[in-house]
Design a protein around this motif. Sequence first.
Motif, PDB file in Angstrom:
ATOM      1  N   LEU A  79      36.025  65.735  12.000  1.00 19.90           N
ATOM      2  CA  LEU A  79      34.746  66.432  11.784  1.00 19.90           C
ATOM      3  C   LEU A  79      34.532  65.972   9.915  1.00 19.90           C
ATOM      4  O   LEU A  79      33.318  65.749   9.704  1.00 19.90           O
ATOM      5  N   LEU A  80      35.506  66.776   9.039  1.00 25.38           N
ATOM      6  CA  LEU A  80      35.910  66.088   8.149  1.00 25.38           C
ATOM      7  C   LEU A  80      35.293  64.412   7.552  1.00 25.38           C
ATOM      8  O   LEU A  80      35.027  64.256   6.499  1.00 25.38           O
ATOM      9  N   SER A  81      35.814  64.248   8.574  1.00 28.69           N
ATOM     10  CA  SER A  81      35.959  61.947   8.574  1.00 28.69           C
ATOM     11  C   SER A  81      34.523  61.725   8.386  1.00 28.69           C
ATOM     12  O   SER A  81      34.178  61.239   7.823  1.00 28.69           O
ATOM     13  N   GLN A  82      33.772  62.076  10.152  1.00 29.94           N
ATOM     14  CA  GLN A  82      32.275  61.626  10.026  1.00 29.94           C
ATOM     15  C   GLN A  82      31.636  61.643   9.117  1.00 29.94           C
ATOM     16  O   GLN A  82      30.379  61.106   8.569  1.00 29.94           O
ATOM     17  N   ILE A  83      31.753  63.303   8.218  1.00 29.25           N
ATOM     18  CA  ILE A  83      30.548  63.947   7.004  1.00 29.25           C
ATOM     19  C   ILE A  83      30.707  62.835   5.461  1.00 29.25           C
ATOM     20  O   ILE A  83      30.278  62.066   5.084  1.00 29.25           O
ATOM     21  N   ILE A  84      31.870  63.066   5.220  1.00 28.96           N
ATOM     22  CA  ILE A  84      32.895  61.965   4.470  1.00 28.96           C
ATOM     23  C   ILE A  84      32.785  60.806   4.131  1.00 28.96           C
ATOM     24  O   ILE A  84      31.693  60.447   3.243  1.00 28.96           O
ATOM     25  N   VAL A  85      32.811  60.537   5.316  1.00 28.85           N
ATOM     26  CA  VAL A  85      33.415  58.763   5.368  1.00 28.85           C
ATOM     27  C   VAL A  85      31.748  58.533   5.304  1.00 28.85           C
ATOM     28  O   VAL A  85      31.086  57.172   4.828  1.00 28.85           O
ATOM     29  N   GLY A  86      31.303  59.139   6.360  1.00 25.28           N
ATOM     30  CA  GLY A  86      29.530  58.893   6.277  1.00 25.28           C
ATOM     31  C   GLY A  86      28.762  59.270   5.207  1.00 25.28           C
ATOM     32  O   GLY A  86      27.784  58.404   4.474  1.00 25.28           O
ATOM     33  N   ILE A  87      28.740  60.134   3.786  1.00 25.78           N
ATOM     34  CA  ILE A  87      28.200  60.009   2.600  1.00 25.78           C
ATOM     35  C   ILE A  87      28.621  59.097   1.705  1.00 25.78           C
ATOM     36  O   ILE A  87      28.190  58.087   1.008  1.00 25.78           O
ATOM     37  N   LEU A  88      30.325  58.724   2.128  1.00 26.75           N
ATOM     38  CA  LEU A  88      30.244  57.427   0.773  1.00 26.75           C
ATOM     39  C   LEU A  88      30.326  56.184   1.410  1.00 26.75           C
ATOM     40  O   LEU A  88      29.335  55.693  -0.230  1.00 26.75           O
ATOM     41  N   GLU A 130      31.135  53.666  10.910  1.00 27.30           N
ATOM     42  CA  GLU A 130      31.544  53.303  12.320  1.00 27.30           C
ATOM     43  C   GLU A 130      32.870  53.129  11.945  1.00 27.30           C
ATOM     44  O   GLU A 130      33.758  53.589  13.151  1.00 27.30           O
ATOM     45  N   TYR A 131      33.011  51.399  11.462  1.00 27.95           N
ATOM     46  CA  TYR A 131      33.812  51.864  11.094  1.00 27.95           C
ATOM     47  C   TYR A 131      35.487  51.985  10.777  1.00 27.95           C
ATOM     48  O   TYR A 131      36.660  52.574  11.704  1.00 27.95           O
ATOM     49  N   PHE A 132      35.106  52.831   9.353  1.00 33.02           N
ATOM     50  CA  PHE A 132      35.735  53.863   9.111  1.00 33.02           C
ATOM     51  C   PHE A 132      36.026  55.663   9.688  1.00 33.02           C
ATOM     52  O   PHE A 132      36.690  56.199   8.846  1.00 33.02           O
ATOM     53  N   GLY A 133      35.292  55.166  10.875  1.00 34.34           N
ATOM     54  CA  GLY A 133      35.311  56.476  10.663  1.00 34.34           C
ATOM     55  C   GLY A 133      34.312  57.936  10.914  1.00 34.34           C
ATOM     56  O   GLY A 133      34.693  59.023  10.927  1.00 34.34           O
ATOM     57  N   GLY A 134      32.952  57.667  10.031  1.00 33.15           N
ATOM     58  CA  GLY A 134      32.040  58.142   9.715  1.00 33.15           C
ATOM     59  C   GLY A 134      31.238  58.528  10.643  1.00 33.15           C
ATOM     60  O   GLY A 134      31.125  57.713  11.696  1.00 33.15           O
ATOM     61  N   ASN A 135      29.960  58.532  10.152  1.00 42.60           N
ATOM     62  CA  ASN A 135      28.912  59.546  10.947  1.00 42.60           C
ATOM     63  C   ASN A 135      27.625  58.072  10.540  1.00 42.60           C
ATOM     64  O   ASN A 135      27.619  59.053   9.891  1.00 42.60           O
ATOM     65  N   GLY A 136      27.630  57.294  11.638  1.00 41.55           N
ATOM     66  CA  GLY A 136      26.864  56.021  11.091  1.00 41.55           C
ATOM     67  C   GLY A 136      25.732  56.405  11.003  1.00 41.55           C
ATOM     68  O   GLY A 136      24.660  55.721   9.913  1.00 41.55           O
ATOM     69  N   TYR A 137      24.686  57.433  11.490  1.00 42.66           N
ATOM     70  CA  TYR A 137      23.070  58.010  11.438  1.00 42.66           C
ATOM     71  C   TYR A 137      23.496  58.542  10.565  1.00 42.66           C
ATOM     72  O   TYR A 137      22.373  58.866   9.721  1.00 42.66           O
ATOM     73  N   LEU A 138      23.977  59.388  10.186  1.00 48.06           N
ATOM     74  CA  LEU A 138      24.318  60.280   8.517  1.00 48.06           C
ATOM     75  C   LEU A 138      23.731  59.453   7.280  1.00 48.06           C
ATOM     76  O   LEU A 138      23.718  59.523   6.824  1.00 48.06           O
ATOM     77  N   SER A 139      24.690  58.500   7.567  1.00 44.19           N
ATOM     78  CA  SER A 139      25.238  57.347   6.723  1.00 44.19           C
ATOM     79  C   SER A 139      24.023  56.084   6.488  1.00 44.19           C
ATOM     80  O   SER A 139      23.496  55.757   5.093  1.00 44.19           O
ATOM     81  N   VAL A 140      22.903  56.348   7.471  1.00 46.36           N
ATOM     82  CA  VAL A 140      22.192  55.697   7.482  1.00 46.36           C
ATOM     83  C   VAL A 140      20.510  56.288   7.110  1.00 46.36           C
ATOM     84  O   VAL A 140      19.881  55.645   6.170  1.00 46.36           O
ATOM     85  N   TYR A 141      20.864  57.633   7.711  1.00 49.58           N
ATOM     86  CA  TYR A 141      19.525  58.191   7.131  1.00 49.58           C
ATOM     87  C   TYR A 141      19.802  58.747   5.780  1.00 49.58           C
ATOM     88  O   TYR A 141      18.454  58.885   4.575  1.00 49.58           O
ATOM     89  N   ILE A 142      20.729  58.960   4.975  1.00 48.63           N
ATOM     90  CA  ILE A 142      21.036  58.911   3.233  1.00 48.63           C
ATOM     91  C   ILE A 142      20.857  57.838   2.815  1.00 48.63           C
ATOM     92  O   ILE A 142      20.319  57.629   1.413  1.00 48.63           O
ATOM     93  N   THR A 143      21.252  56.761   3.577  1.00 47.67           N
ATOM     94  CA  THR A 143      21.352  55.372   2.676  1.00 47.67           C
ATOM     95  C   THR A 143      19.589  55.082   2.262  1.00 47.67           C
ATOM     96  O   THR A 143      19.512  54.864   1.755  1.00 47.67           O
ATOM     97  N   GLY A 144      18.797  55.395   3.665  1.00 44.06           N
ATOM     98  CA  GLY A 144      16.922  55.260   4.329  1.00 44.06           C
ATOM     99  C   GLY A 144      16.467  56.203   2.667  1.00 44.06           C
ATOM    100  O   GLY A 144      15.716  56.176   1.190  1.00 44.06           O
TER     101      GLY A 144
END
Length: 510
Positions: free
Chosen positions: A148-157, A197-211
Amino acid sequence: MLFGSDGIVGIYFDNYELASDICSIALIFIMFYGGFGTNWNMAKPVALQSIAMSSLGVVLTAGLTGLFCFLAFKTTLLEGLLIGSIVASTDAASVFAILRSQKLNLKGSLASTLEIESGSNDPFAYMLTIIILGLMSNGGYGYIIPILLSQIIVGILASIILSKSSIFLLRHTKFEIEGFYPIFITAIAVLSYSLSEYFGGNGYLSVYITGIIIGNSKIPHKKSIFQFFDGVSWLMQILLFFLLGLLAFPSKIPSVMLKGVSISIFMILIARPVATFSILSLFKVPFKQKLFISWVGIRGAASIVFAIFAITYGVPINNDIFHIIFFIALFSVSVQGTLIPLVAKKLDLIDNSESVLKTFNDYKEYKSTQLIEFNISENNSIANKTLMDANIPEDILVVMIKRKGDVFVPNGATVILPGDILVLSGNNLNNFNFYKEDKSTNLMEISVKDNSIIANKAIKDSNIASNILIVMIKRKDKIIIPNGNTVILPYDTLVVTANDITEVESLVTA
């Protein structure tokens, strides 16, 4: 569905692996566009409650729905929670489409709340789905917190690093081909998902925040980029729904209809309202607004895609989970989606004095435009910066710059120099602290009559005195920055600079 194996055309398609790959790509663009098109200035005041709804709300909805499936249909607890997790998110594309197409002008910040919640809860539903599938696969609970932490933290970073780097490159690099800008942003959207996704994050969260970050930053050719992703998003939705229709077998719908209707009604009347009222009560949201938000819990394509992910994950599932979720999505969109305007009206939540389109980044309002001159001093914070880097609010337009007797229309790369006079256009300019040192200017509006001697003439042919400058032309709901070839039409409103208004009035009146 008409083109599928049970339909008229009879295309047989049951390849869930291929569908999963295509749907993953489609969701990247849909979620990126959801973030890119969200106006953060409008959404910021309700961001906390919206994110609470998209995270805790998803968990509560998933938990209650999972328990209902466990008790009502005798599923295993984990399979019930899997169904609950898959359908826990609201469909951003459906919410955006309804708000836009119906021009549903909602009171307060309701529209922004719904946009942020629906745009950001798919990643959380995806996380829950993956966690439950992991539990069904190995039965261990110890990995939940780390993943859970990996998905959120990596996705945001990943989203912050990529979006900030992209903005820097776009501001300091000029592509020779204008069409390359949307291609570049497309690459960033895909890279945001892939790296996360490669580093264990949430790809969709990352995409949304990037947008959100890129869409709310000053970048070149932003309008054309927005239009590009608007079209791509629609194309991906068409592809997604066509593919899901092929994958569905209508002959199997009757066997899951009882479960689908039961789950849908439970979510509409119990799970969603309980989650909504529990969370929004902490933010003192009015009762009617909470009731409306609880109704706008539309399930859509993302839930069906997550069901495909579950099927391809390789865990044993006893129910026909794809067709159950497929039916729930159809039922939700057709019932809840159709009634949203009526429910808003019955709850007296319509406010036609405001436009719901303000919550989107592509909206520009030109009514009640004000113009002021702003003198740039040596110690001004924006002196010697480009317009793009000057942090001027998005809704303020630098119409022109007066510099040592010359007047020109700037672009994003124009450097603001000490001694420049900026002519600014926007709404309620005096509300911005940045403009406190502005001085009044002799800008005036003149309406062109239908029998004016300059009507239907180009500016260069209209014999307007050299000491009179037409800054802009208001034509219906449009703002035009004119040049010498611009034709002045009857009923145009000219915004001009002149020492004596009679000099101008003599030209535009009979």
